[in-house]
Design a protein around this motif. Structure first.
Motif, short mmCIF file in Angstrom:
data_model
loop_
_atom_site.label_atom_id
_atom_site.label_comp_id
_atom_site.label_asym_id
_atom_site.label_seq_id
_atom_site.Cartn_x
_atom_site.Cartn_y
_atom_site.Cartn_z
N HIS A 78 0.87 -1.31 0.08
CA HIS A 78 0.03 0.10 -0.13
C HIS A 78 0.97 1.36 -0.10
N ALA A 79 1.83 1.41 0.81
CA ALA A 79 2.96 2.52 1.07
C ALA A 79 3.56 2.53 -0.33
N LEU A 80 4.11 1.57 -0.89
CA LEU A 80 5.00 1.60 -2.05
C LEU A 80 3.92 2.34 -3.18
N ALA A 81 2.83 1.69 -3.30
CA ALA A 81 1.98 2.27 -4.40
C ALA A 81 1.69 3.76 -4.19
N TRP A 82 1.36 4.28 -2.93
CA TRP A 82 0.89 5.54 -2.55
C TRP A 82 2.29 6.57 -3.10
N TYR A 83 3.63 5.89 -2.42
CA TYR A 83 4.63 6.87 -2.59
C TYR A 83 4.99 6.93 -4.20
N GLU A 84 4.72 6.13 -5.02
CA GLU A 84 5.01 6.13 -6.38
C GLU A 84 3.95 7.03 -7.01
N ARG A 85 2.70 6.95 -6.67
CA ARG A 85 2.03 8.04 -7.17
C ARG A 85 2.21 9.33 -6.70
N LYS A 86 2.96 9.52 -5.61
CA LYS A 86 3.66 10.87 -5.20
C LYS A 86 4.80 11.31 -5.99
N GLY A 87 5.37 10.50 -6.94
CA GLY A 87 6.57 10.83 -7.47
C GLY A 87 7.88 10.33 -7.07
N PHE A 88 7.62 9.47 -6.26
CA PHE A 88 8.89 8.65 -5.70
C PHE A 88 9.34 7.56 -6.60
N THR A 89 10.59 7.00 -6.75
CA THR A 89 11.07 5.94 -7.39
C THR A 89 11.78 5.12 -6.56
N VAL A 90 12.03 3.96 -7.03
CA VAL A 90 12.90 2.90 -6.05
C VAL A 90 14.40 3.23 -6.57
N GLY A 91 15.33 3.54 -5.41
CA GLY A 91 16.58 4.00 -5.55
C GLY A 91 17.42 2.74 -5.29
N ALA A 92 16.89 1.74 -4.26
CA ALA A 92 17.72 0.50 -3.94
C ALA A 92 16.82 -0.22 -3.35
N VAL A 93 16.94 -1.56 -3.57
CA VAL A 93 16.47 -2.77 -2.90
C VAL A 93 17.69 -3.42 -2.13
N ARG A 94 17.56 -3.48 -0.75
CA ARG A 94 18.57 -4.24 0.08
C ARG A 94 17.80 -5.49 0.42
N ARG A 95 18.19 -6.46 -0.44
CA ARG A 95 17.83 -7.73 -0.01
C ARG A 95 18.09 -8.27 1.45
N GLY A 96 17.43 -8.75 2.15
CA GLY A 96 17.70 -9.48 3.39
C GLY A 96 18.00 -8.50 4.43
N ALA A 97 17.85 -7.29 4.36
CA ALA A 97 18.24 -6.11 5.17
C ALA A 97 17.27 -6.21 6.44
N VAL A 98 16.00 -6.57 6.27
CA VAL A 98 15.01 -6.42 7.55
C VAL A 98 15.53 -7.98 8.42
N ASP A 99 15.76 -8.64 7.60
CA ASP A 99 16.50 -10.10 8.13
C ASP A 99 17.48 -9.74 9.05
N ARG A 100 18.46 -9.04 8.60
CA ARG A 100 19.78 -8.83 9.33
C ARG A 100 19.58 -7.88 10.47
N SER A 101 18.51 -6.83 10.27
CA SER A 101 18.23 -6.00 11.32
C SER A 101 17.41 -6.82 12.55
N ARG A 102 16.86 -7.82 12.16
CA ARG A 102 15.88 -8.43 13.14
C ARG A 102 16.85 -9.27 13.85
N ASP A 103 18.07 -9.71 13.48
CA ASP A 103 18.93 -10.56 14.23
C ASP A 103 20.06 -9.56 14.84
N THR A 104 20.24 -8.32 14.50
CA THR A 104 20.92 -7.70 15.27
C THR A 104 20.70 -6.36 16.15
N VAL A 105 19.74 -5.77 15.55
CA VAL A 105 19.32 -4.53 16.35
C VAL A 105 17.65 -4.46 16.83
N LYS A 106 17.06 -5.19 16.15
CA LYS A 106 15.59 -5.15 16.46
C LYS A 106 14.87 -6.65 16.53
#
Length: 130
Positions: A78-106
């Motif tokens: 939902h947020a991805l579609a909304w931001y794209e409608r507001k003129g945002f574009t994907v600049g980077a995809v960090r695969r597995g970044a949430v998994d790493r954050s889950r393991d290390t900081v949260k």
């Protein structure tokens, strides 16, 4: 919140509140860029998020920023579609970044989105020139 392997607290950042807490946006400025760290509208379809985003654009431009950016996750369709409608574009995809954050900081980051069942594993950076 966690992004880019960093734990941060949006309540410590500048921001705007819409109405009687109908919505909230927080942001931080760094090196000519403005990062949106939290955007929440309590009612959809009323322009609350758009108004908060517009106010942040004005503040970022006044501070000399040339770019607005944020990080969301792969499950947040939902947020991805909304931001794209507001003129945002994907600049980077960090695969597995949430998994790493889950393991290390949260460790409390859920593994799956409770609303759509999608796994939460990747960070997606969106940006928009100002």
């Amino acid at each position: 919140m966690a992004a880019n392997g960093e734990l941060f607290y949006p309540a410590d950042h500048d921001g705007f509140v819409a109405g009687d807490w109908a919505g909230l946006i927080t942001y931080r400025l760094d090196a000519g860029r403005c990062e949106i760290t939290l955007l929440k509208a309590l009612r959809e379809g009323e322009g609350i998020g758009s108004a908060l985003l517009d106010a942040t654009v004005v503040a970022a431009r006044a501070a000399g920023c040339t770019e607005l950016w944020l990080v969301t996750t792969n499950d947040n369709l939902h947020a991805l579609a909304w931001y794209e409608r507001k003129g945002f574009t994907v600049g980077a995809v960090r695969r597995g970044a949430v998994d790493r954050s889950r393991d290390t900081v949260k460790p409390s980051i859920p593994t799956h989105n409770p609303e759509n069942g999608l796994p939460i594993s990747d960070e997606i950076e969106l940006s928009r020139a100002l």
